[in-house]
Design an enzyme around this catalytic site. Structure first.
Site, PDB file in Angstrom:
ATOM      1  N   LYS A 294      -6.259 -22.034 108.860  1.00  9.34           N
ATOM      2  CA  LYS A 294      -6.723 -23.252 109.552  1.00  9.34           C
ATOM      3  C   LYS A 294      -6.630 -24.459 108.622  1.00  9.34           C
ATOM      4  CE  LYS A 294      -8.403 -21.160 113.402  1.00  9.34           C
ATOM      5  NZ  LYS A 294      -9.645 -20.369 113.351  1.00  9.34           N
TER       6      LYS A 294
ATOM      7  N   LYS B 200       5.481  -9.168 120.264  1.00  5.90           N
ATOM      8  CA  LYS B 200       4.702  -8.891 121.467  1.00  5.90           C
ATOM      9  C   LYS B 200       4.316 -10.192 122.161  1.00  5.90           C
ATOM     10  CE  LYS B 200       0.697  -8.404 118.555  1.00  5.90           C
ATOM     11  NZ  LYS B 200      -0.630  -7.900 118.433  1.00  5.90           N
TER      12      LYS B 200
ATOM     13  N   LYS C 153       0.219 -16.091 122.864  1.00  6.46           N
ATOM     14  CA  LYS C 153       0.221 -17.434 123.435  1.00  6.46           C
ATOM     15  C   LYS C 153       0.950 -18.452 122.579  1.00  6.46           C
ATOM     16  CE  LYS C 153      -4.699 -17.958 122.491  1.00  6.46           C
ATOM     17  NZ  LYS C 153      -5.948 -17.774 123.201  1.00  6.46           N
TER      18      LYS C 153
END
Ligand code: TRP
Length: 334
Positions: free
Chosen positions: A115, A197, A200
């Site tokens: 982050k 896979k 999002k």
């Protein structure tokens, strides 16, 4: 007397739409667990403030995530389905746990470092103590099992450390929370472009969302990568073909799968037909969930009831834990 069920807790981030990978990887596990355990499933709206200080879309996102999970089969009468911000005890426990968490270990957290790289201009203290808040969520209910994916393993390890540290300093209040999954292997839902896979953040066209309409589902499936087919009977499947079979395994009938397996082995397979079949089976799987989620999302009264009911259940367990916590710490002066 009936034995008290073991306690399960998990948090769901209210960012992004649910996709097929979330469904088979997480939500289906929750649905199964609700029969066997005392479950607390929470929308992590406070956690989202660490990276999304702008709250314009928060309400809609919270509503959507609740609606989608209920549409997938979570039953607000069986589990406590609630919002993190409605349980004020979480903030109190977070404060106490912050005194037991060291700056050095927090700075080493992989998600924190990621982050910092993504948002170098908003490295706030909440981001640093994200795992402390997550620990508070879990141990507030003295949960034993936490159904989460691999990406949460480090957070869970930290939760065990903080819980143990509390127990050592102030006395045994918390069990050690552990990751939980049915069976050892998580179901992998491959992406439609043949790499990795469904997720999002990757290629949007390669991921099927539970909110996709029928035409979009068909379009995405028909774009999946194939080739001109095998020429030698019984040859191994390339990855991207194996993936199409894996997706069929999730939503198609046994006969359908068997037919295409045979066609493949005899080199008579027509991938156009296979994808058409897969597309229809996906539409049949996703559209009832989408429609149910939509109707729940439009029923604000019902959603309010769900959140109130969930918070009431979560509060009972939270209040009981916090009595023990305050007493153990020594914050009782009369
Ligand atoms: N950090 C989790 C995620 O990113 C969400 C979460 C918040 C959570 N609180 C939790 C998960 C408690 C398990 C238990 O997905």
């Amino acid at each position: 007397m009936e034995k008290r069920k073991e306690i399960v807790m998990s948090g769901i981030r209210p960012t992004g739409f649910l996709h097929l990978g979330n469904y088979f990887g997480a939500v289906r596990n929750y649905v199964r667990m609700q029969e066997d355990f005392e479950c607390y499933f929470m929308v992590a709206d406070l956690h989202s403030l660490t990276t999304h200080p702008d709250t314009k879309e928060l309400k809609a996102n919270v509503h959507r995530v609740l609606a989608e999970n209920i549409a997938c089969g979570l039953d607000p009468d069986k589990v406590a389905l609630y919002c993190q911000s409605h349980i004020y005890e979480t903030a109190e426990l977070y404060l106490y746990l912050n005194m037991l968490a060291y700056k050095g270990e927090l700075e080493k957290t992989v998600t924190f470092k990621d982050k910092v790289r993504q948002h170098p201009d908003n490295v706030n203290a909440g981001l640093l103590t994200y795992p402390v808040l997550q620990t508070a969520d879990i141990i507030l209910h003295r949960a034993l099992y936490v159904p989460v994916g691999k990406d949460q393993e480090q957070h869970l390890e930290m939760a065990r450390n903080f819980a143990n540290r509390f127990n050592h300093r102030y006395g045994d209040v918390f069990p050690e929370p552990q990751a939980f999954n049915y069976g050892s292997e998580l179901v992998k839902v491959p992406s439609l472009d043949g790499v990795g896979k469904m997720s999002k953040s990757e290629n949007q066209y390669a991921t099927l969302y539970l909110s996709d309409d029928d035409e979009l589902i068909r379009k995405k499936v028909m774009k999946a990568k194939t080739d001109s087919g095998p020429t030698v009977p019984g040859s191994p499947k390339p990855d991207y073909i194996e993936n199409i079979f894996l997706l069929m395994n999730l939503v198609s009938s046994e006969e359908v799968i068997k037919k295409f397996e045979e066609d493949y082995n005899q080199c008579t397979i027509r991938y156009g037909d296979m994808k058409k079949q897969l597309a229809e089976d996906m539409v049949n799987f996703i559209s009832p969930i989408r429609e149910k989620a939509e109707s729940i999302r439009n029923d604000e009264r019902y959603l309010q009831e769900v959140m109130e009911k969930g918070a009431a259940k979560a509060r009972i367990s939270a209040k009981a834990t916090m009595e023990l916590v305050r007493e153990a710490i020594g914050l009782k002066y009369f």
